[in-house]
Design a protein around this motif. Structure first.
Motif, PDB file in Angstrom:
ATOM      1  N   VAL A   1       4.793  11.180   5.913  1.00 13.95           N
ATOM      2  CA  VAL A   1       4.196  10.125   6.730  1.00 13.95           C
ATOM      3  C   VAL A   1       5.147   8.935   6.883  1.00 13.95           C
ATOM      4  O   VAL A   1       5.341   8.415   7.986  1.00 13.95           O
ATOM      5  CB  VAL A   1       2.846   9.651   6.147  1.00 13.95           C
ATOM      6  N   LEU A   2       5.761   8.521   5.773  1.00 14.13           N
ATOM      7  CA  LEU A   2       6.633   7.353   5.808  1.00 14.13           C
ATOM      8  C   LEU A   2       7.972   7.685   6.448  1.00 14.13           C
ATOM      9  O   LEU A   2       8.547   8.758   6.213  1.00 14.13           O
ATOM     10  CB  LEU A   2       6.865   6.819   4.400  1.00 14.13           C
ATOM     11  N   SER A   3       8.492   6.764   7.242  1.00 10.45           N
ATOM     12  CA  SER A   3       9.825   6.896   7.818  1.00 10.45           C
ATOM     13  C   SER A   3      10.863   6.629   6.729  1.00 10.45           C
ATOM     14  O   SER A   3      10.537   6.089   5.661  1.00 10.45           O
ATOM     15  CB  SER A   3       9.996   5.902   8.959  1.00 10.45           C
ATOM     16  N   PRO A   4      12.136   6.988   6.967  1.00  8.35           N
ATOM     17  CA  PRO A   4      13.170   6.662   5.967  1.00  8.35           C
ATOM     18  C   PRO A   4      13.196   5.173   5.619  1.00  8.35           C
ATOM     19  O   PRO A   4      13.358   4.807   4.457  1.00  8.35           O
ATOM     20  CB  PRO A   4      14.467   7.110   6.662  1.00  8.35           C
ATOM     21  N   GLU A   5      13.016   4.311   6.630  1.00  4.42           N
ATOM     22  CA  GLU A   5      12.986   2.877   6.356  1.00  4.42           C
ATOM     23  C   GLU A   5      11.769   2.510   5.510  1.00  4.42           C
ATOM     24  O   GLU A   5      11.877   1.709   4.573  1.00  4.42           O
ATOM     25  CB  GLU A   5      12.960   2.094   7.665  1.00  4.42           C
ATOM     26  N   ASP A   6      10.598   3.113   5.827  1.00  7.99           N
ATOM     27  CA  ASP A   6       9.399   2.851   5.034  1.00  7.99           C
ATOM     28  C   ASP A   6       9.607   3.282   3.588  1.00  7.99           C
ATOM     29  O   ASP A   6       9.160   2.614   2.655  1.00  7.99           O
ATOM     30  CB  ASP A   6       8.183   3.589   5.610  1.00  7.99           C
TER      31      ASP A   6
ATOM     32  N   MET B   1       2.280  -0.542  -2.123  1.00  6.62           N
ATOM     33  CA  MET B   1       3.687  -0.903  -2.212  1.00  6.62           C
ATOM     34  C   MET B   1       4.461  -0.636  -0.921  1.00  6.62           C
ATOM     35  O   MET B   1       5.631  -0.999  -0.815  1.00  6.62           O
ATOM     36  CB  MET B   1       4.340  -0.168  -3.391  1.00  6.62           C
ATOM     37  N   THR B   2       3.820  -0.013   0.077  1.00  9.84           N
ATOM     38  CA  THR B   2       4.433   0.052   1.395  1.00  9.84           C
ATOM     39  C   THR B   2       4.249  -1.293   2.080  1.00  9.84           C
ATOM     40  O   THR B   2       3.574  -2.193   1.561  1.00  9.84           O
ATOM     41  CB  THR B   2       3.807   1.161   2.263  1.00  9.84           C
ATOM     42  N   ASP B   3       4.793  -1.426   3.271  1.00  8.48           N
ATOM     43  CA  ASP B   3       4.627  -2.687   3.993  1.00  8.48           C
ATOM     44  C   ASP B   3       3.198  -2.901   4.461  1.00  8.48           C
ATOM     45  O   ASP B   3       2.848  -4.016   4.873  1.00  8.48           O
ATOM     46  CB  ASP B   3       5.585  -2.735   5.193  1.00  8.48           C
ATOM     47  N   ARG B   4       2.347  -1.872   4.394  1.00  8.63           N
ATOM     48  CA  ARG B   4       0.933  -2.095   4.731  1.00  8.63           C
ATOM     49  C   ARG B   4       0.222  -2.899   3.648  1.00  8.63           C
ATOM     50  O   ARG B   4      -0.906  -3.345   3.841  1.00  8.63           O
ATOM     51  CB  ARG B   4       0.222  -0.760   4.981  1.00  8.63           C
TER      52      ARG B   4
END
Length: 496
Positions: free
Chosen positions: A436-441, A185-188
């Protein structure tokens, strides 16, 4: 005018090489009479056309691929005796196939899905197939659940449509899926191209050196092009603009000499560490933290040649985790052990008993086998014996090859991974979210989950799934609940 139009074309023939008398007209009794059964060329064309398709892969049906080489860049002989890894600078031909997982042949390349990353190394000791994904983990850890998982992601039998409700029903009833779902569900989950994503062997494997010392290893292919992803909106837009976007991008990049490459990093665990490690190192739903086992760079993979015939070289390509060369073996990872059977069995069904005689699947090394017959066989044993043992100089096995086994207590059990202090399903997913994830992520993750769970997922399944997200991280669970308009305010300890 180009040379291809100036050259005299060859004479059309049947598949048996017999010259054909017409490319356009069937043989008939008079211009309006019945067609004749003796027109074997037309009959061959129609019959062949009816049989052009083979069954598509149940999973990883839509994909693409290319050829290239793998080059060793560091000495790893203290870890493995595999011949293709025994010399710095040594190059081995490879075939790499990329794919989506759940979609059919005609599906769009840019949908949210894991991506297959399957490599065939044509080594001097036979084919070595490393069949992985662009994720270091997977949804389930036991092959008993694999077919059920795939059924939940594919089309439903009643209406022949895919169901977000079924997806979340399975995921929310299977807490071990939460780490992979977080990744998905992340952009990856929507990589920009095949070239701009990493690849992983995902499973834990065994390496064995010439002194019979054993090590547990994980493969990480790190893209030299850098990680680039689509947002959810960009990925959806591309499904309409160009459903073959990833396939086209790969071919065009190679055609213009922009050869994609990946650096191979290995995590290596001493054999004895596995018994007392803080979680089960063979659990496919978990990664090994790099702080525990830092990755070392050992090689480089480059793709520099496109297939000349896509069906022959990519659609008929077979990959099977059971193809392991001496110096490499499996681990007790249950999913890996299940795949050792499942993959070759699927190929026998899909492309035939003798699928390893298809040119793209043939090893570069000589084959000395007691197998015989079967549909489409053309490699033959001649007058050599087709059984062992025999008295006629037939091939003999090499008992000096190190057997890729491991010590067990001999017990046959059906059990979950419950032997280690951190064998929970949520800790690593929470670490991914928090550290690991940035606030935007994190914003994109929440939006992607909410959007996905809003697509026909029943409320009770949403509520059950949110309980899992709370255990990943209370903030994440709260934000998803708010996004779905659900009044749930559970504390982590209340749902454990």
């Amino acid at each position: 005018m180009s040379d291809q139009f100036e050259k005299k074309p060859p004479v059309t023939t049947t598949d048996a090489g017999i010259p054909a008398t017409s490319d356009e007209h069937s043989l008939s009794v008079g211009p309006n009479g019945p067609l004749l059964l003796q027109d074997h060329y037309v009959i061959q064309k129609m019959a062949q056309f009816n049989r052009e398709r083979v069954p598509e892969r149940v999973v990883h049906a839509k994909g693409s691929g290319a050829f290239g080489y793998f080059e060793v860049t560091a000495d790893v002989t203290k870890y493995t005796s595999a011949a293709f890894l025994n010399t710095v600078g040594k190059r081995t031909p490879v075939l790499l196939r990329f794919s989506t997982v759940a979609g059919e042949q005609g599906s769009a390349d840019t949908v949210r899905d894991p991506r297959g990353f399957a490599i065939k190394f044509y080594t001097e000791e036979g084919n070595y197939d490393l069949v992985g994904n662009n994720t270091p983990i997977f949804f389930v850890r036991d092959p008993s659940k694999f077919s059920d998982f795939i059924h939940s992601q594919k089309r439903m039998p009643g209406d022949d449509m895919r169901s977000s409700n079924a997806q979340w029903d399975f995921w929310s009833l299977s807490p071990e899926t939460i780490h992979q779902v977080t990744f998905l569900m992340t952009d990856r989950g929507t990589p920009r191209t095949y070239r701009h994503m990493d690849g992983f062997g995902s499973h834990t494997f065994m390496w064995i050196n010439a002194q019979s010392e054993k090590f547990w290893v994980k493969y990480h292919f790190k893209t030299e092009q850098g990680i680039e992803n689509f947002t959810d909106a960009e990925a959806k837009a591309m499904t309409a603009e160009d459903p073959d976007f990833h396939r086209r991008d790969l071919r065009e990049a190679i055609d213009k000499g922009d050869f994609p490459a990946w650096r191979l990093d290995m995590q290596i665990m001493p054999f004895a560490d596995a018994a007392n490690y803080r979680f089960n190192p063979f659990d496919l739903t978990k990664v090994w933290p790099h702080s525990d086992y830092p990755a070392i760079t050992v090689g480089r993979l480059v793709l520099d040649r496109n297939p000349e015939n896509f069906f022959a070289e990519i659609e008929q390509a077979s990959f099977e985790p059971s193809n392991m060369v001496p110096g490499i073996g499996p681990s007790p990872d249950k999913m890996l052990l299940g795949r050792l059977f499942s993959y070759p069995d699927a190929h026998r069904y899909r492309i035939g008993t003798n699928y390893l005689q298809v040119p793209v699947n043939q090893p570069k090394s000589e084959v000395h086998s007691y197998n015989k017959d079967g549909s489409m066989r053309y490699r033959h044993n001649g007058n050599q014996p087709v059984y062992a043992p025999n008295s006629y100089s037939g091939p003999q096995a090499n008992p000096n090859i190190i057997e890729p086994g491991w010590e067990t207590d001999g017990a046959l059990v059906r059990s979950a991974y419950t032997l280690h202090a951190e064998d929970d399903d949520f800790g690593q997913a929470g670490t991914l979210y928090r550290h690991v994830l940035s606030p935007e992520d994190r914003d994109h993750l929440v939006n992607n989950i909410v959007n996905h769970m809003s697509q026909g997922v029943e409320k009770f399944i949403q509520e059950r799934a949110i309980k899992l997200w709370y255990q990943v991280d209370p903030d994440l669970g709260t934000r998803i609940a708010q996004g779905l308009g659900l009044a749930i305010s559970l504390q982590v300890e209340e749902v454990k």
